[in-house]
Every structure is written in C-alpha cells, then in structure tokens.
Design a protein around this motif. Structure first.
Motif, PDB file in Angstrom:
ATOM      1  N   ALA A   1      -4.082   9.933  -1.760  1.00  0.00           N
ATOM      2  CA  ALA A   1      -3.325   9.085  -0.839  1.00  0.00           C
ATOM      3  C   ALA A   1      -4.206   8.567   0.290  1.00  0.00           C
ATOM      4  O   ALA A   1      -4.157   7.380   0.642  1.00  0.00           O
ATOM      5  CB  ALA A   1      -2.143   9.876  -0.271  1.00  0.00           C
ATOM      6  N   THR A   2      -5.025   9.438   0.852  1.00  0.00           N
ATOM      7  CA  THR A   2      -5.874   9.040   1.978  1.00  0.00           C
ATOM      8  C   THR A   2      -6.927   8.035   1.534  1.00  0.00           C
ATOM      9  O   THR A   2      -7.130   7.001   2.182  1.00  0.00           O
ATOM     10  CB  THR A   2      -6.549  10.268   2.603  1.00  0.00           C
ATOM     11  N   ALA A   3      -7.610   8.340   0.438  1.00  0.00           N
ATOM     12  CA  ALA A   3      -8.682   7.462  -0.031  1.00  0.00           C
ATOM     13  C   ALA A   3      -8.140   6.087  -0.406  1.00  0.00           C
ATOM     14  O   ALA A   3      -8.745   5.052  -0.073  1.00  0.00           O
ATOM     15  CB  ALA A   3      -9.403   8.103  -1.211  1.00  0.00           C
ATOM     16  N   TYR A   4      -7.010   6.060  -1.096  1.00  0.00           N
ATOM     17  CA  TYR A   4      -6.453   4.771  -1.516  1.00  0.00           C
ATOM     18  C   TYR A   4      -6.000   3.968  -0.300  1.00  0.00           C
ATOM     19  O   TYR A   4      -6.241   2.747  -0.230  1.00  0.00           O
ATOM     20  CB  TYR A   4      -5.284   4.976  -2.476  1.00  0.00           C
ATOM     21  N   ALA A   5      -5.345   4.610   0.662  1.00  0.00           N
ATOM     22  CA  ALA A   5      -4.873   3.886   1.844  1.00  0.00           C
ATOM     23  C   ALA A   5      -6.040   3.303   2.632  1.00  0.00           C
ATOM     24  O   ALA A   5      -5.962   2.175   3.138  1.00  0.00           O
ATOM     25  CB  ALA A   5      -4.049   4.815   2.732  1.00  0.00           C
ATOM     26  N   ILE A   6      -7.123   4.044   2.749  1.00  0.00           N
ATOM     27  CA  ILE A   6      -8.313   3.520   3.423  1.00  0.00           C
ATOM     28  C   ILE A   6      -8.890   2.347   2.639  1.00  0.00           C
ATOM     29  O   ILE A   6      -9.239   1.302   3.201  1.00  0.00           O
ATOM     30  CB  ILE A   6      -9.363   4.637   3.600  1.00  0.00           C
ATOM     31  N   ALA A   7      -8.990   2.525   1.323  1.00  0.00           N
ATOM     32  CA  ALA A   7      -9.599   1.478   0.490  1.00  0.00           C
ATOM     33  C   ALA A   7      -8.752   0.224   0.427  1.00  0.00           C
ATOM     34  O   ALA A   7      -9.268  -0.870   0.172  1.00  0.00           O
ATOM     35  CB  ALA A   7      -9.842   2.021  -0.917  1.00  0.00           C
ATOM     36  N   ASP A   8      -7.443   0.338   0.666  1.00  0.00           N
ATOM     37  CA  ASP A   8      -6.536  -0.802   0.537  1.00  0.00           C
ATOM     38  C   ASP A   8      -6.209  -1.447   1.884  1.00  0.00           C
ATOM     39  O   ASP A   8      -5.470  -2.431   1.934  1.00  0.00           O
ATOM     40  CB  ASP A   8      -5.238  -0.359  -0.141  1.00  0.00           C
TER      41      ASP A   8
ATOM     42  N   THR B   1       0.838  -1.197   0.000  1.00  0.00           N
ATOM     43  CA  THR B   1       0.000   0.000   0.000  1.00  0.00           C
ATOM     44  C   THR B   1       0.872   1.247   0.000  1.00  0.00           C
ATOM     45  O   THR B   1       0.608   2.214  -0.741  1.00  0.00           O
ATOM     46  CB  THR B   1      -0.931   0.015   1.231  1.00  0.00           C
ATOM     47  N   ARG B   2       1.897   1.249   0.846  1.00  0.00           N
ATOM     48  CA  ARG B   2       2.788   2.403   0.908  1.00  0.00           C
ATOM     49  C   ARG B   2       3.434   2.670  -0.456  1.00  0.00           C
ATOM     50  O   ARG B   2       3.512   3.825  -0.908  1.00  0.00           O
ATOM     51  CB  ARG B   2       3.863   2.174   1.963  1.00  0.00           C
TER      52      ARG B   2
END
Length: 499
Positions: free
Chosen positions: A455-462, A40-41
């Motif tokens: 970045a925030t949305a993808y990290a939450i979704a992943d 994810t990072r």
C-alpha cells in the motif's frame, strides 16, 4: 539486520547494542503530503484485499527457507536463490529482469564443524563455532593462553593491553565494549587489534551453547586471525577460571574459502504508466547466515518484495512511476550489494523517488522507520489513513538502524528512505541463530507487513508529486549530526562501509 554488531561478532551480542536510540527532536517538516487520488485509494484497497486474500508471501518464504535453505553470500544456495527469484519475476510478467554483479573479496562457508576444549587447568569441551569469514585454523588447530580484555574502549584501554594480546588467544564479551559503543570507535579498535597480532580471537555467543552467527571482519574480507565464537556459559566459566590462574584452550575448524568473486543482485520492474523514469524501489536482502535457513532474516523481506510485485502486477493498473524490485546480496557482510548498487547508480539517484526496505522479520508491522528524515512524516500524512485498518499507520523517528540495512547507501546520497517498522522482540531471539527457520513465521503477521509495504509503495509511486525532497550533501550531514551519527558515518565511509 544488526550487521554492525558483526564487527566483533557477538562479542557485543546484545540485540540492542544500537537499539532504542532516543528519538530526535523533529526538524520543521518541509515535505508536502503525498497526494492520494480517488483512483489511487481504490487501487490500494484492491491491493490490500488481494494480498490479504490471495497473497503468496508465506509460500515464497517457505520455498526459500525450506527448499533452498541458508544463503551465505555467493554460496551454491545463494546462486540457486538468484535463479529462483528471477524465475518468479518472469512468471509474474515483470519487465527488465536482470542481475547486476558486485565483487566479494572472498566467499566463505564452514567445511568442517568446529571443535574445541579447555585444556588447562582442566579438560572441558567447548560449544564452539567458526566466526564468519574467519580463515581456517592450522591443521593441528590453535592452542594458546586466553587473555580476557575487560575494557576495549576508549581506545587507549586496548592500546594498554597490547603486550597481553600479542601471541595469545583474546576473549571479548559485551562488557568489554560497554553500553552503546560508537561504530567509529569499534572500527578503530578492530584496526588496532589486527596490528597487535593475536594468535586468535574468541567472542561470545548466546545462552545454552547456541550459535549466533557473525564475523570479525566486513565487506567480504577475511579476518587476519582465526576467530571463533563460544557459548555464553563457556565464556563465563573461562572468566571464573581466569580469576584462579592461567587458562589454555585448543580449537580447530576448516572453512571453505574462495577468492574474489562476482555475486549478483536481482532486479525487476513494473514500468510506470506516466513517468517511467522516476523510480520507487522496494528491496530486501537475499543472503542469510547459515545456522538455520534465514526464514526471518531475511526470507520474509524477500517474500515481501516478490509478493508486492505479484500484487501490483495483478492489479492491472501500473502506478504513475516505475516500481523497481531489488534483492540485494552481501548485506550480512556489510551492505556490500546495496552499496555497490548505490555507487554504480550514483548518477541515477536523482531519479529515485523513494526506497522502501523490509529487513526486520515478520512480527506485525507498526508502520515505518523514518531513518533520520523527519520531513517524511509529513509526506506520509495522506498515506497513513490507508494503513489504519492494518494497524500500521505510525512512524518511528528513532535512528537505531541508520547504518544497519540496505537503505543506508541511498540515505547518505540524500534519497528518501523508509524501513518497515515491525516488533522485534521475538525476532532478536532467533536472529542469526538456528531458530531462524520457517516454523517461526506467522502467516497472518507476514501478510500484514506485506500489505503495509504494498500500500505504501504503490501510493508513493502513484502520487502526482514526488514523495519527499532529495537532501543535499549539507542536509545529509545535518541529519547525521542531529542523529549523533556523523562521526560514525565518517569512520564507516573511510572504511568503505557506505558510499
């Protein structure tokens, strides 16, 4: 934003009517920090780099503002924007691209410019504009004596002014409502004012005779009387003249009003690779007011949604959960499109992991408003380091925008929501005004906010686990009470302003 001030247009037009609500004492966090895996990072790093180097948000906003223009809900320009947004999603290769309709009781657009003047005690032209969703004046215009209501709240003060209001032209300004008026009290005042039968209502706009668009009704209903806005200097002159004797004004305008119409929200998705039935929504409102082109309110939000969709799709690694991108209509008339969506999808709320909204312009992002959800601060613990290089790794516990943009219908259903936290001092100098044009948008600032959202949305979704718990109705009530907003919520719910 600032849609609730539209209940009395800019009669309460200071941009901080509900701003700077004191931060609430945080409750004990109950959310588990979102898991950020090495994969994810790495994906987030690529996302941020792509947005910063290849991002198209500035181009999206320019086209929306300059080529399409102002987007009053349901107008021809709004319909054009809906089609354009669908084309953008299609060109990116997103899935499940469609529209969902909501009902607007009336559509409204100015047809002729407003004209008006003081006729007694002397002639003086007015800087005057029709309020949004005001009926047209009679062909001969409206002529009447002006009554300034110096104090509306508590409601007994307005009640005592009934005989002065009936049949006259009523003038309100920010002083009439006092500091930080409660939304519920404003609603009661509006209902009472309607029952008194004023000939018309004047509210106060901005300095230098400029328009600050708003309305004296909400949810797409027409006002029950002609409502106009005059420049701040005009209002101050009328008040001084009233100190010396009667003041009579005349004004006229014609508005194009269409009956109940179905208007469209725009929706598209990137399906999740492992848990497609769990949804992270990235949203903004597509509609705008008309004095300018809505480049900041909310062209920047629309551009953010489109650019996050572009960057995630280009990444080639869909997140674990589905990302759903929604452009809502009717926000400026009272969150009509997003509330309709929330009601229509009430049975699906449990599957919505988080909602992220952009609606505060394009000054540099500082992080995220928590919107009364103190547990979200803990949930963001592992995401904040991803944002540190952008300077947007902070959170804001204030509830100043609790009922003022498209997260509200989800928030009261217990869904975790975040609203992008930007600086807003410059934003409120152009908000709903002729200065809300594309030349006000700074590309680097817009891009930084987009990168924060992506970045925030993808990290939450992943993440391997959900973002934060869904609140029960009792927990929502407790949150609203801690924010001193529960009475306002009840009044807004009764009025149909929130689900």
């Amino acid at each position: 934003m600032r849609l609730l001030t539209a209940l009395f247009a800019v009669a309460i037009a200071t941009p901080c009517v509900f701003a700077q609500t004191p931060a609430q004492t945080p409750a004990t966090p109950t959310a588990t920090p979102v898991t950020v895996s090495p994969d994810t990072r790495a994906a987030v790093s690529k996302l941020i780099g792509d947005v910063l180097v290849n991002g198209k948000a500035y181009d999206y906003d320019r086209h929306l503002a300059d080529d399409i223009g102002p987007r009053l809900t349901g107008s021809d320009n709004y319909v054009h924007a809906v089609a354009w947004a669908q084309d953008q999603f299609k060109s990116l290769g997103l899935k499940n691209i469609h529209t969902e309709s909501f009902n607007m009781p009336n559509l409204w657009e100015p047809e002729t410019p407003a004209v008006g003047n003081i006729v007694e005690p002397r002639n003086q032209p007015l800087h005057i504009f029709s309020a949004g969703w005001s009926p047209s004046t009679p062909a001969e215009g409206v002529t009447g004596k002006v009554v300034y209501i110096s104090q509306v709240l508590p409601i007994e003060k307005l009640q005592a002014a009934k005989d002065k209001i009936t049949g006259n032209i009523v003038l309100f300004d920010s002083a009439s409502f006092g500091e930080h008026p409660a939304i519920g009290d404003e609603l009661k005042a509006l209902v009472l004012l309607n029952s008194f039968g004023p000939k018309a209502v004047l509210t106060t706009g901005s300095a230098n005779g400029t328009e600050n668009a708003g309305s004296v009704s909400f949810n797409g209903d027409l006002a029950q009387f002609p409502a106009a806005q005059i420049g701040l200097e005009d209002e101050l002159l009328i008040k001084r003249l009233l100190d010396e004797g009667p003041v009579t004004v005349h004004f006229s305008f014609k508005n194009r009003i269409r009956p109940a119409t179905e208007v469209q929200n725009v929706i598209a998705e990137i399906p999740g690779r492992e848990d497609p039935n769990s949804i992270v929504i990235v949203g903004a409102h597509l509609d705008s007011w008309h004095p300018a082109t809505g480049a900041q309110d909310n062209g920047t939000g629309v551009a953010t949604v489109l650019e996050v969709a572009r960057a995630v799709q280009a990444l080639g690694r869909p997140p674990r959960r589905t990302m759903r991108f929604i452009l809502f209509g009717g926000e400026e008339q009272g969150l009509v499109g997003s509330n309709s969506y929330s009601k229509k999808h009430a049975s699906d709320m449990a599957s919505i992991d988080a909602v992220l909204i952009s609606d505060t312009g394009a000054q540099p992002a500082k992080g995220w408003y928590l919107m009364g959800r103190d547990d979200e601060k803990q949930a963001l613990t592992n995401i904040e380091p991803l944002l540190a290089g952008l300077g947007s790794n902070s959170t804001n516990p204030d509830t100043e925008f609790l009922f003022e943009t498209d997260h509200a219908g989800f928030d009261v259903a217990g869904v975790p929501t975040l609203v992008l936290w930007n600086g807003i001092d410059k934003y409120f100098k152009l908000h709903h005004q002729a200065s809300d044009s594309f030349d006000s948008v700074v590309q680097a600032d817009l891009t930084q906010g987009v990168a924060t959202t992506a970045a925030t949305a993808y990290a939450i979704a992943d993440s391997a686990q959900p973002f934060a718990p869904h609140d029960t109705p009792a927990e929502v009530e407790d949150m609203l009470k801690k924010a001193n907003e529960y009475d306002n919520y009840k009044a807004l719910k009764t009025a149909g302003f929130v689900p």
